[in-house]
Design a protein around this motif. Structure first.
Motif, PDB file in Angstrom:
ATOM      1  N   LYS A 277      -0.293  -6.662   4.289  1.00  0.00           N
ATOM      2  CA  LYS A 277      -0.457  -5.446   5.092  1.00  0.00           C
ATOM      3  C   LYS A 277      -1.474  -4.544   4.397  1.00  0.00           C
ATOM      4  O   LYS A 277      -1.354  -4.279   3.197  1.00  0.00           O
ATOM      5  CB  LYS A 277       0.900  -4.741   5.206  1.00  0.00           C
ATOM      6  CG  LYS A 277       0.958  -3.687   6.281  1.00  0.00           C
ATOM      7  CD  LYS A 277       2.408  -3.231   6.477  1.00  0.00           C
ATOM      8  CE  LYS A 277       2.523  -2.319   7.676  1.00  0.00           C
ATOM      9  NZ  LYS A 277       3.921  -1.972   7.953  1.00  0.00           N
ATOM     10  N   ALA A 278      -2.464  -4.083   5.140  1.00  0.00           N
ATOM     11  CA  ALA A 278      -3.511  -3.262   4.521  1.00  0.00           C
ATOM     12  C   ALA A 278      -2.947  -1.913   4.098  1.00  0.00           C
ATOM     13  O   ALA A 278      -2.353  -1.208   4.906  1.00  0.00           O
ATOM     14  CB  ALA A 278      -4.653  -3.059   5.505  1.00  0.00           C
ATOM     15  N   PRO A 279      -3.103  -1.554   2.819  1.00  0.00           N
ATOM     16  CA  PRO A 279      -2.649  -0.226   2.394  1.00  0.00           C
ATOM     17  C   PRO A 279      -3.544   0.860   2.993  1.00  0.00           C
ATOM     18  O   PRO A 279      -4.674   0.579   3.399  1.00  0.00           O
ATOM     19  CB  PRO A 279      -2.784  -0.270   0.874  1.00  0.00           C
ATOM     20  CG  PRO A 279      -3.755  -1.350   0.592  1.00  0.00           C
ATOM     21  CD  PRO A 279      -3.714  -2.316   1.730  1.00  0.00           C
ATOM     22  N   VAL A 280      -3.019   2.074   3.050  1.00  0.00           N
ATOM     23  CA  VAL A 280      -3.759   3.190   3.661  1.00  0.00           C
ATOM     24  C   VAL A 280      -4.237   4.126   2.554  1.00  0.00           C
ATOM     25  O   VAL A 280      -3.490   4.434   1.626  1.00  0.00           O
ATOM     26  CB  VAL A 280      -2.825   3.959   4.641  1.00  0.00           C
ATOM     27  CG1 VAL A 280      -3.571   5.099   5.304  1.00  0.00           C
ATOM     28  CG2 VAL A 280      -2.280   2.991   5.697  1.00  0.00           C
ATOM     29  N   TRP A 281      -5.463   4.580   2.671  1.00  0.00           N
ATOM     30  CA  TRP A 281      -6.015   5.492   1.663  1.00  0.00           C
ATOM     31  C   TRP A 281      -5.366   6.869   1.794  1.00  0.00           C
ATOM     32  O   TRP A 281      -5.226   7.399   2.883  1.00  0.00           O
ATOM     33  CB  TRP A 281      -7.526   5.618   1.842  1.00  0.00           C
ATOM     34  CG  TRP A 281      -8.148   6.550   0.840  1.00  0.00           C
ATOM     35  CD1 TRP A 281      -8.573   7.823   1.046  1.00  0.00           C
ATOM     36  CD2 TRP A 281      -8.393   6.273  -0.538  1.00  0.00           C
ATOM     37  NE1 TRP A 281      -9.077   8.367  -0.110  1.00  0.00           N
ATOM     38  CE2 TRP A 281      -8.978   7.444  -1.110  1.00  0.00           C
ATOM     39  CE3 TRP A 281      -8.176   5.172  -1.363  1.00  0.00           C
ATOM     40  CZ2 TRP A 281      -9.350   7.513  -2.447  1.00  0.00           C
ATOM     41  CZ3 TRP A 281      -8.546   5.243  -2.701  1.00  0.00           C
ATOM     42  CH2 TRP A 281      -9.125   6.408  -3.225  1.00  0.00           C
ATOM     43  N   ASN A 282      -4.948   7.418   0.650  1.00  0.00           N
ATOM     44  CA  ASN A 282      -4.333   8.737   0.630  1.00  0.00           C
ATOM     45  C   ASN A 282      -5.239   9.687  -0.159  1.00  0.00           C
ATOM     46  O   ASN A 282      -5.429   9.507  -1.362  1.00  0.00           O
ATOM     47  CB  ASN A 282      -2.940   8.624  -0.030  1.00  0.00           C
ATOM     48  CG  ASN A 282      -2.203   9.949  -0.040  1.00  0.00           C
ATOM     49  OD1 ASN A 282      -2.782  10.996  -0.307  1.00  0.00           O
ATOM     50  ND2 ASN A 282      -0.916   9.898   0.240  1.00  0.00           N
ATOM     51  N   SER A 287      -5.571   7.337  -3.875  1.00  0.00           N
ATOM     52  CA  SER A 287      -5.216   5.928  -4.094  1.00  0.00           C
ATOM     53  C   SER A 287      -4.750   5.323  -2.777  1.00  0.00           C
ATOM     54  O   SER A 287      -4.500   6.046  -1.805  1.00  0.00           O
ATOM     55  CB  SER A 287      -4.110   5.821  -5.144  1.00  0.00           C
ATOM     56  OG  SER A 287      -2.963   6.495  -4.684  1.00  0.00           O
ATOM     57  N   TYR A 288      -4.625   4.007  -2.774  1.00  0.00           N
ATOM     58  CA  TYR A 288      -4.111   3.306  -1.597  1.00  0.00           C
ATOM     59  C   TYR A 288      -2.587   3.286  -1.647  1.00  0.00           C
ATOM     60  O   TYR A 288      -2.014   3.100  -2.716  1.00  0.00           O
ATOM     61  CB  TYR A 288      -4.644   1.870  -1.571  1.00  0.00           C
ATOM     62  CG  TYR A 288      -6.068   1.791  -1.095  1.00  0.00           C
ATOM     63  CD1 TYR A 288      -7.113   1.873  -2.013  1.00  0.00           C
ATOM     64  CD2 TYR A 288      -6.370   1.675   0.248  1.00  0.00           C
ATOM     65  CE1 TYR A 288      -8.430   1.826  -1.585  1.00  0.00           C
ATOM     66  CE2 TYR A 288      -7.681   1.629   0.690  1.00  0.00           C
ATOM     67  CZ  TYR A 288      -8.712   1.704  -0.242  1.00  0.00           C
ATOM     68  OH  TYR A 288     -10.006   1.661   0.187  1.00  0.00           O
ATOM     69  N   VAL A 289      -1.946   3.490  -0.499  1.00  0.00           N
ATOM     70  CA  VAL A 289      -0.479   3.543  -0.500  1.00  0.00           C
ATOM     71  C   VAL A 289       0.120   2.611   0.560  1.00  0.00           C
ATOM     72  O   VAL A 289      -0.494   2.333   1.589  1.00  0.00           O
ATOM     73  CB  VAL A 289       0.044   4.992  -0.262  1.00  0.00           C
ATOM     74  CG1 VAL A 289      -0.323   5.896  -1.410  1.00  0.00           C
ATOM     75  CG2 VAL A 289      -0.481   5.556   1.055  1.00  0.00           C
ATOM     76  N   LEU A 290       1.315   2.133   0.257  1.00  0.00           N
ATOM     77  CA  LEU A 290       2.132   1.342   1.184  1.00  0.00           C
ATOM     78  C   LEU A 290       3.555   1.846   1.057  1.00  0.00           C
ATOM     79  O   LEU A 290       3.976   2.224  -0.039  1.00  0.00           O
ATOM     80  CB  LEU A 290       2.127  -0.133   0.776  1.00  0.00           C
ATOM     81  CG  LEU A 290       1.063  -1.060   1.349  1.00  0.00           C
ATOM     82  CD1 LEU A 290       1.228  -2.442   0.718  1.00  0.00           C
ATOM     83  CD2 LEU A 290       1.160  -1.184   2.858  1.00  0.00           C
ATOM     84  N   ASN A 291       4.325   1.830   2.140  1.00  0.00           N
ATOM     85  CA  ASN A 291       5.712   2.288   2.073  1.00  0.00           C
ATOM     86  C   ASN A 291       6.636   1.103   1.790  1.00  0.00           C
ATOM     87  O   ASN A 291       6.792   0.213   2.617  1.00  0.00           O
ATOM     88  CB  ASN A 291       6.111   2.952   3.393  1.00  0.00           C
ATOM     89  CG  ASN A 291       7.424   3.688   3.265  1.00  0.00           C
ATOM     90  OD1 ASN A 291       8.122   3.549   2.265  1.00  0.00           O
ATOM     91  ND2 ASN A 291       7.767   4.469   4.260  1.00  0.00           N
ATOM     92  N   PHE A 292       7.239   1.089   0.607  1.00  0.00           N
ATOM     93  CA  PHE A 292       8.154   0.008   0.221  1.00  0.00           C
ATOM     94  C   PHE A 292       9.617   0.425   0.370  1.00  0.00           C
ATOM     95  O   PHE A 292      10.511  -0.247  -0.116  1.00  0.00           O
ATOM     96  CB  PHE A 292       7.886  -0.426  -1.230  1.00  0.00           C
ATOM     97  CG  PHE A 292       6.612  -1.208  -1.395  1.00  0.00           C
ATOM     98  CD1 PHE A 292       5.416  -0.541  -1.645  1.00  0.00           C
ATOM     99  CD2 PHE A 292       6.597  -2.575  -1.295  1.00  0.00           C
ATOM    100  CE1 PHE A 292       4.228  -1.252  -1.795  1.00  0.00           C
ATOM    101  CE2 PHE A 292       5.417  -3.295  -1.438  1.00  0.00           C
ATOM    102  CZ  PHE A 292       4.229  -2.627  -1.691  1.00  0.00           C
ATOM    103  N   HIS A 293       9.864   1.548   1.004  1.00  0.00           N
ATOM    104  CA  HIS A 293      11.234   2.027   1.251  1.00  0.00           C
ATOM    105  C   HIS A 293      12.096   2.031  -0.014  1.00  0.00           C
ATOM    106  O   HIS A 293      13.235   1.565  -0.024  1.00  0.00           O
ATOM    107  CB  HIS A 293      11.909   1.196   2.349  1.00  0.00           C
ATOM    108  CG  HIS A 293      11.192   1.309   3.662  1.00  0.00           C
ATOM    109  ND1 HIS A 293      11.309   2.411   4.484  1.00  0.00           N
ATOM    110  CD2 HIS A 293      10.315   0.474   4.267  1.00  0.00           C
ATOM    111  CE1 HIS A 293      10.540   2.242   5.549  1.00  0.00           C
ATOM    112  NE2 HIS A 293       9.920   1.086   5.441  1.00  0.00           N
ATOM    113  N   GLY A 294      11.519   2.526  -1.100  1.00  0.00           N
ATOM    114  CA  GLY A 294      12.301   2.697  -2.325  1.00  0.00           C
ATOM    115  C   GLY A 294      12.454   1.456  -3.167  1.00  0.00           C
ATOM    116  O   GLY A 294      13.040   1.510  -4.246  1.00  0.00           O
ATOM    117  N   ARG A 295      11.917   0.318  -2.736  1.00  0.00           N
ATOM    118  CA  ARG A 295      12.097  -0.935  -3.494  1.00  0.00           C
ATOM    119  C   ARG A 295      11.046  -1.102  -4.582  1.00  0.00           C
ATOM    120  O   ARG A 295      11.160  -1.989  -5.414  1.00  0.00           O
ATOM    121  CB  ARG A 295      12.045  -2.131  -2.536  1.00  0.00           C
ATOM    122  CG  ARG A 295      13.225  -2.240  -1.608  1.00  0.00           C
ATOM    123  CD  ARG A 295      14.483  -2.696  -2.322  1.00  0.00           C
ATOM    124  NE  ARG A 295      14.411  -4.090  -2.722  1.00  0.00           N
ATOM    125  CZ  ARG A 295      15.134  -4.615  -3.700  1.00  0.00           C
ATOM    126  NH1 ARG A 295      15.954  -3.845  -4.396  1.00  0.00           N
ATOM    127  NH2 ARG A 295      15.029  -5.881  -4.006  1.00  0.00           N
TER     128      ARG A 295
END
Length: 355
Positions: A277-282, A287-295
């Motif tokens: 899944k392509a991370p989104v630039w913040n 930096s690039y971010v992805l949501n891992f739901h706390g994992r």
């Protein structure tokens, strides 16, 4: 810090993927309804069911709150360290794996995850000992109270290409041992990997070819303009599933018939293509971010989520750092533990490392 900067300052992902989705004619393709469909259908390709039905016994599974996780702050997918305090808080909130009874380890690690259950695991890297700095051993356990051991993996020393042996015994990582369950092999460049089970080499095939090793997965890493610095692009190729939700056996007779060659030639019968899944630039964190739901609690270029392009909300597998030598690895149907662990091992390979 300036030497590490290129890992973060990669040009933002192009908007083409979302544009492509919008091109489909909504009057003929009900896209919204498609998403609500059972993701299992994404992986069905037909194919003949496997001949041997010996391992039909299913272990009982109790699913616990696998979907009911509280969304956390999206986690950086870069090599910038997260703030310590935040990490601790997130670690405490990390939900455990469902309770899983593992009666036969060999059967369990090759069996696809049950539909609707996320199997949550932990990978630890052991660098202690004479040569483990260069050849660490990786251990996979269920991420629950019992910390059930599943698999161990280690790179072979005298191999021209990266070659990892995967075993169901943490103390026996030999090729000839009865605990050998699979292997991960790379090309000379270290950019393409193939995952095999413990079957025989095609040279030693019996008359009906049933003893020959199956290819369980292939992984392709794409270099970007800055080499491997910045978000990686991964393509994961796996065998499709038949009507009984069993993996279609892919037993190549030679090197021109494997998953990688089929994918390169676009011969996609009984083959499924997945991507990270392509991370989104913040802009705020640069930096690039992805949501891992706390994992996942630590930023790393190794953090990734694998999805099918037709439903990017269904996470087939995710992997990410929680400490210097500890990572979480969660996988869903149709992957099995050996496939997911081997895909994770490929991300550790030296030629790709950019931490």
């Amino acid at each position: 810090d300036s030497t590490r900067r290129p890992c973060l300052t990669v040009s933002p992902p192009a908007a083409s993927s979302s544009d492509e989705e919008d091109d489909s004619d909504s009057s003929t393709k009900p896209v919204r309804l498609e998403k609500k469909k059972n993701p299992v259908s994404l992986f069905q390709t037909g194919g003949d069911p496997p001949k041997d039905k010996k391992n039909k016994k299913k272990a009982p599974l109790k699913a616990a709150d696998s979907e009911e996780e509280t969304p956390e702050t999206p986690q950086k997918n870069s090599n910038k360290k997260g703030k310590g305090k935040k990490s601790k808080k997130m670690k405490e909130e990390r939900p455990p794996s469902p309770v899983i009874e593992v009666d036969s380890l060999e059967e369990f690690v090759l069996r696809p995850a049950p539909q609707g259950v996320t199997i949550k695991c932990r990978v630890t890297r052991d660098k202690k000992g004479m040569d483990r700095g260069l050849y660490p051993t990786y251990y996979l356990h269920l991420d629950n109270d019992k910390k059930v051991f599943l698999l161990a993996g280690r790179k072979r020393k005298k191999s021209k290409t990266s070659n990892y042996l995967i075993s169901i015994d943490p103390t026996d990582l030999s090729r000839g041992g009865e605990n050998f369950i699979g292997k991960l092999r790379s090309n000379l460049m270290g950019t393409k990997f193939t995952v095999f089970d413990n079957g025989a080499n095609p040279d030693r095939a019996n008359a009906d070819w049933s003893n020959v090793r199956q290819e369980l997965s292939a992984v392709v890493y794409e270099t970007n303009v800055l080499g491997f610095k910045g978000p990686r692009k991964m393509t994961v190729i796996i065998p499709g599933m038949n009507a009984d939700n069993e993996r279609v056996p892919i037993r190549p007779r030679n090197d021109n018939d494997g998953l990688l060659m089929r994918w390169q030639n676009r011969n996609m019968d009984n083959v499924i293509e997945l991507h990270n899944k392509a991370p989104v630039w913040n802009d705020e964190t640069q930096s690039y971010v992805l949501n891992f739901h706390g994992r996942v609690t630590h930023a790393s270029v190794k953090n990734f989520q694998i999805v099918h392009s037709s439903d990017t909300d269904y996470i087939v597998m995710q992997f990410g750092r929680v400490a210097d030598d500890a990572f979480t690895m969660d996988y869903n149907y149709p992957l099995c533990a050996v496939q997911a662990f081997a895909i994770a091992l490929s991300s550790f390979d030296g030629k790709l490392a950019c931490e």
